[in-house]
Design an enzyme around this catalytic site. Structure first.
Site, short mmCIF file in Angstrom:
data_model
loop_
_atom_site.label_atom_id
_atom_site.label_comp_id
_atom_site.label_asym_id
_atom_site.label_seq_id
_atom_site.Cartn_x
_atom_site.Cartn_y
_atom_site.Cartn_z
N VAL A 1 26.20 3.48 15.91
CA VAL A 1 26.06 4.24 17.17
C VAL A 1 24.70 5.01 17.45
O VAL A 1 24.01 4.75 18.55
CB VAL A 1 27.24 5.32 17.38
CG1 VAL A 1 27.04 6.17 18.59
CG2 VAL A 1 28.56 4.48 17.31
N ASP B 1 19.05 11.28 9.25
CA ASP B 1 20.37 10.67 8.40
C ASP B 1 20.16 11.30 7.19
O ASP B 1 18.90 11.32 6.50
CB ASP B 1 20.27 9.33 8.46
CG ASP B 1 21.68 8.75 8.10
OD1 ASP B 1 22.43 8.21 9.15
OD2 ASP B 1 22.18 8.92 7.05
N CYS C 1 36.89 2.45 14.93
CA CYS C 1 37.31 2.98 16.34
C CYS C 1 38.71 2.68 16.57
O CYS C 1 39.56 3.74 16.44
CB CYS C 1 36.41 2.44 17.50
SG CYS C 1 34.83 3.18 17.42
#
Length: 440
Positions: A22, A40, A265
């Protein structure tokens, strides 16, 4: 606030916290228009990005090599940004309860480096209330700043579909929300820099949080309905795909198909709803039941494999089973929450060690996540059963002859087992030749 104008004038920077499936597409898109810092905690991932390698395959190596996105694992670099987007995963625990550790950890990190006048937008999927009740207090505690006075917070659920090169970030309407009208307008304008489909301004962050959970839950429920039909039709001796093809001739058919439901998801978000509903004294019925149906499909498919082996006179423990596909869906290397694992584990209960082929799966993740060694297609031979679990284009394009060559030469056609979970093969061509063929 005027962050929008300052971003366009490159007087301020944006940060993306979490550079996965994403965060990376978001960062790449914004970096074409403004200055963006990509953060990150995974040093190895950052090194790959700096080398121009895209392990997610979402944007491709060329886009990584050409982007002006600044890759870093140094949290202090976040102090240079004034608009922050948090896009870290939100998985579930073993007991199916929400695991907020990643989003809480990211919030602690950001809070320590948050500067006055900033805007923070969360994209991670959560149940309604998490942004306000969990994230904002952490930001205040770590930064020493006051929400609503020194910084603003919004929520904009991610809607990227991994592996989908048609419905991309720019083409999907972006839901935006915030705790104040001023912040909402600022957030909307910032996202409109890259989202050409426009934005939808939700009346509250709870509404925006709920919208994300609901849009994935409704897909989960519809797939569960088709899976339940497939289970019953199998007992009736009816091909579920034949029924679906007939049903889909009506204008209002929804087009859902049965299959394995995993990923980060659809296979997870409904549990966030179920959890919070339970906290409020409501026992979810439809959504929870849908999850139970979908979670059971791997074991059911494994049972069909075992049954076919026995019916064709083979001893399961001595049979060579090849599984085509480990990722949670086609055209993505993402193996997170792959329900193919359920099939593999059930087969192992019968002392069957299946061979797994997947040209898309991340070999290292497959090994670390599931202890599975991915085998190259060229190494497959002398199979007793072929199980197609993921509709990768490489599998869709296999010819009858290419598939036939994978079986043991001594097997008669009646002993050649094909399990087509995603209905990607021409059933009639195999049935007409006497193959032992089954599809979900």
């Amino acid at each position: 606030m005027n962050i929008y104008e300052n971003l366009l004038d490159r007087k301020m920077k944006m940060s993306i916290i979490g550079l996965g499936y994403v965060g990376m597409p978001i960062g790449i898109a914004f970096a074409k228009q403004i200055d963006v810092i990509g953060f990150d905690v995974n040093d190895k991932k950052i090194e790959q990005y700096k080398k121009g390698i895209d392990p997610t395959l979402e944007v491709g190596d060329e886009a990584i090599q050409e982007t002006t996105l600044e890759f870093t694992s140094d949290e202090k670099e976040l102090q240079k940004a004034s608009f922050h987007i948090v896009a870290v995963p939100t998985p579930i625990n073993q007991d199916k309860t929400p695991n907020l550790n990643p989003v809480e950890s990211a919030t602690h990190t950001l809070g320590k480096n948050l500067t006055k006048g900033s805007i923070v937008v969360y994209e991670s999927t959560v149940y309604p209330g998490v942004t306000e009740n969990v994230c904002i207090p952490i930001l205040e505690e770590e930064s020493g700043l006051k929400h609503g006075v020194d910084f603003a917070v919004g929520y904009s659920p991610e809607r990227i579909n991994p592996g989908d090169k048609v419905n991309t970030l720019e083409k999907i309407v972006k839901i935006v929300s915030a705790t104040t009208d001023e912040a909402l307008e600022e957030i909307a304008k910032v996202y409109e820099i890259v989202v050409k489909a426009g934005v939808h301004k939700a009346p509250s962050m709870k509404v925006a949080e709920a919208a994300k959970v609901v849009e994935n839950s409704q897909r989960d429920i519809n797939i569960a309905f088709m899976n339940e039909l497939a289970l019953v039709f199998d007992r009736m001796g009816i091909d579920s795909k034949d029924v679906i093809d007939a049903m889909n001739t009506k204008w209002n058919a929804l087009g859902f198909t049965p299959g394995l439901v995993g990923g980060h998801c659809i296979g997870i978000d409904p549990y966030y709803f179920v959890y919070e509903a339970g906290n409020l004294g409501y026992h979810s019925q439809i959504i929870k039941a849908g999850r139970e149906v979908n979670d059971s499909m791997g074991e059911y498919i494994a049972g069909k494999i075992i049954k076919k082996l026995v019916q064709t006179g083979k001893a399961p423990v001595q049979s060579k089973v090849v599984i085509f596909g480990l990722t949670f869906k086609e055209s993505t290397p993402d193996v997170r929450n792959s329900k193919v694992e359920d099939i593999i584990n059930r087969l192992k209960d019968y002392n069957i060690e299946p061979i797994v082929v997947d040209p898309w799966a991340d070999v290292n993740e497959a090994k670390s996540e599931y202890g599975i060694e991915i085998v190259d297609f060229s190494e497959v031979r002398d199979a007793d059963a072929l199980v197609f679990t993921v509709a990768h284009p490489e599998f869709n394009q296999l010819s009858f002859e290419e598939i036939d060559e994978l079986f043991k030469e001594e097997n008669t056609n009646e002993q050649k087992i094909i399990i087509d979970v995603k209905s990607i093969l021409d059933k009639e061509s195999f049935i007409s030749e006497g193959y032992s063929f089954w599809r979900l």
